[in-house]
Design a protein around this motif. Structure first.
Motif, mmCIF file in Angstrom:
data_model
loop_
_atom_site.group_PDB
_atom_site.id
_atom_site.type_symbol
_atom_site.label_atom_id
_atom_site.label_comp_id
_atom_site.label_asym_id
_atom_site.label_seq_id
_atom_site.Cartn_x
_atom_site.Cartn_y
_atom_site.Cartn_z
ATOM 1 N N TRP A 198 -19.184 11.442 30.231
ATOM 2 C CA TRP A 198 -18.137 10.472 30.574
ATOM 3 C C TRP A 198 -17.079 11.112 31.464
ATOM 4 N N HIS A 199 -16.708 12.368 31.101
ATOM 5 C CA HIS A 199 -15.734 13.108 31.905
ATOM 6 C C HIS A 199 -16.133 14.575 31.880
ATOM 7 N N PRO B 213 -5.104 14.076 28.109
ATOM 8 C CA PRO B 213 -5.516 13.577 29.425
ATOM 9 C C PRO B 213 -6.586 14.407 30.139
ATOM 10 N N LEU C 259 -9.954 13.076 29.484
ATOM 11 C CA LEU C 259 -10.150 11.646 29.747
ATOM 12 C C LEU C 259 -10.589 11.398 31.190
ATOM 13 N N LYS C 260 -11.456 10.434 31.348
ATOM 14 C CA LYS C 260 -11.826 10.002 32.702
ATOM 15 C C LYS C 260 -10.567 9.486 33.418
ATOM 16 N N ASN C 261 -10.319 9.990 34.606
ATOM 17 C CA ASN C 261 -9.117 9.660 35.377
ATOM 18 C C ASN C 261 -7.823 10.163 34.744
ATOM 19 N N ARG D 156 -4.372 8.431 33.887
ATOM 20 C CA ARG D 156 -4.545 7.036 34.323
ATOM 21 C C ARG D 156 -5.754 6.366 33.659
ATOM 22 N N CYS D 157 -6.372 7.073 32.726
ATOM 23 C CA CYS D 157 -7.497 6.487 31.979
ATOM 24 C C CYS D 157 -7.033 5.167 31.346
ATOM 25 N N THR D 158 -7.883 4.156 31.420
ATOM 26 C CA THR D 158 -7.503 2.870 30.821
ATOM 27 C C THR D 158 -7.984 2.790 29.378
ATOM 28 N N ASP E 32 -11.592 1.782 29.347
ATOM 29 C CA ASP E 32 -12.500 2.914 29.591
ATOM 30 C C ASP E 32 -12.684 3.742 28.325
ATOM 31 N N PHE E 33 -11.574 4.021 27.654
ATOM 32 C CA PHE E 33 -11.622 4.849 26.445
ATOM 33 C C PHE E 33 -12.460 4.163 25.361
ATOM 34 N N PRO F 200 -1.580 8.761 28.507
ATOM 35 C CA PRO F 200 -1.770 7.391 28.991
ATOM 36 C C PRO F 200 -0.696 6.488 28.378
#
Lengths: 324, 324
Positions: B181-182, B209, B212-214, B217-219, B222-223, B277
């Motif tokens: 995923w990340h 963070p 986390l993907k992005n 800014r991970c949403t 997404d999580f 986030p």
């Protein structure tokens, strides 16, 4: 031959006036002594404190040496120069700052590992050798800077070759023999010995029975023949003695050396010191080895290099800080 | 959903009454808190002393938990159970004897490595992973015996797989996400996640963070989608939260976490904490994640397992000594 000065690249005796007098009788002008196997910083400092009492008690026999000048002065004054070394990196614990502190306290050699995995690299008894770790790379650079010799006697082959490559200064294997002569995990491959010599490093020949062909029954002729073969591989300028003599130590010391604090079990069924070969029992016996080498055809100049010249040159080149 | 009880598998806050009150508001019934990153035994004991002062100061908010019974009692008394864990094996220094001593002091989790090579195994940021070392094998056996959970969050893959195999009891990865995923070095491969689940272990989903993907800014979507995909791989019984929330910590703490005492250089150009986030800033935000999961179709029973049930079962199975 019996009065050729000798430097020994490693000893760990149960130190006493008797041993120090035997050093003088044996013309042993300098000895790298082990002050740490598994001790942490504070415990090693206590060991240094004990040495300071010995220096005060036997000023006519031994003097501490932290530099090549100290060694020269000891020789001039007919005292044996005592050079501190640690057989493990436990002395610096987890702190790179302790490298300089230890050097300031007189520690001139440090092994990066002692048999097991350490924070710096892989030991020779691990199934998998990590090579030099993230911390290990930085500690090598710091040891180079302060003039502390990297000793890989108990390290794995991958870590040893990496240390030779990463270090800007020649390193030492203070006490080991060729694996091809006696295939013990502690002995060194021809690959390692060649890399060591090519980089200007030093090998000290061990007289610890576990490192000898036929153990305690190894003959003087076999030992001298092994030296001759090693010189063929490494050249005459990169070898010396590193007897690993553990004179007068009780067997409890073997248990500490092997087990430290890392295991709940007793490692090794024979936690006793093996008997020394009859021809090497104490510091007065180096002359006999030198005679054996002379009988094999080594010249006086070559014998002087093996007996003391190579180590003396290595100490001169190694113990100064960069920029000092 | 907003009042579903929660257990968090890892936090390292700059602890304060404010945080403890947010735990209560967020229905956080138990938290595994970090009491050691690079500290040695004595330094960790000092950290426990600091916690004892907090327990005395805020008895209506937090209680120490050394067992599953302690956690049950905390829940019944409407206090948050605080479970000690070490993110490194520095706390046991070089001594296997310290495993039981640490367990007696309430340390229920210990990571075998923290990013770097340790005496026990390889870290996730080392170029070469040693696997579990000679000492590591013995320490795993001892941790199994005393009921201290093996945590491989910051370990290399080879060491992690070996720990799962060598341990007689299920292990945990308290705070990490899937590498697929990340792809951060700290996140875990599908191979590791499957082996973890197959052996009865637990994965705590991280909200740090860098995991986390992005990043920051991970949403939330997404999580939550990542959790659903992980459940497809690991099953519903082996996942929970392990937020890695480092609330209110100054940036100097990042430097300690990364650099410890092992390097003379500052590691990483950005020795600052990344922004959380917006949807996960403190202990009151778990409910929002659970709502997100409900919206994805997770049932009440499944949500209870993720929120607290899986960790509670794991704690019950893990914290007892063998034979006790």
């Amino acid at each position: 031959m019996r009065d050729l000065p000798v430097i020994d690249g490693l000893q760990y005796g149960n130190w006493s006036e008797r041993i120090f007098r035997q050093m003088r009788e044996g013309h042993v002008m300098a000895v790298h002594v082990t002050i740490c196997y598994h001790e942490n910083f504070r415990e090693t400092v206590a060991n240094i404190g004990t040495w300071n009492r010995r220096f005060a008690q036997f000023p006519d026999l031994i003097v501490p040496a932290r530099s090549a000048v100290d060694i020269d002065e000891a020789i001039a004054g007919k005292r044996t120069a005592i050079i501190f070394g640690s057989q493990n990196c436990s002395v610096i614990e987890d702190s790179i700052d302790l490298v300089q502190i230890c050097r300031d306290l007189g520690i001139c050699f440090m092994q990066l590992t002692y048999n097991n995995q350490s924070l710096l690299g892989g030991g020779c008894f691990e199934a998998c050798d990590s090579g030099i770790t993230r911390m290990g790379r930085e500690v090598i650079r710091e040891m180079n800077r302060v003039g502390m010799v990297i000793d890989m006697s108990h390290s794995g082959q991958h870590s040893t070759l990496q240390a030779i490559e990463l270090s800007d200064r020649p390193i030492a294997i203070t006490h080991a023999n060729p694996f091809s002569w006696h295939p013990a995990p502690r002995n060194k491959s021809t690959t390692v010995m060649r890399a060591l010599a090519d980089s200007g490093g030093m090998l000290g020949f061990s007289l610890y029975p576990h490192h000898l062909k036929n153990g305690s029954r190894c003959t003087l002729a076999d030992f001298c023949g092994m030296i001759a073969e090693t010189v063929d591989i490494m050249g005459i300028d990169h070898v010396g003695f590193g007897s690993d003599l553990c004179q007068d130590q009780p067997d409890s010391v073997v248990s500490w050396m092997r087990n430290g604090r890392w295991t709940l079990m007793d490692k090794g069924s024979e936690a006793t010191f093996p008997n020394q070969p009859t021809w090497f029992r104490d510091n007065r016996a180096f002359g006999g080895i030198l005679e054996g080498l002379r009988d094999l055809g080594f010249t006086q100049v070559e014998l002087e290099k093996i007996a003391h010249g190579n180590w003396l040159r290595f100490f001169r080149d190694s113990f100064g800080a960069i920029g000092s």
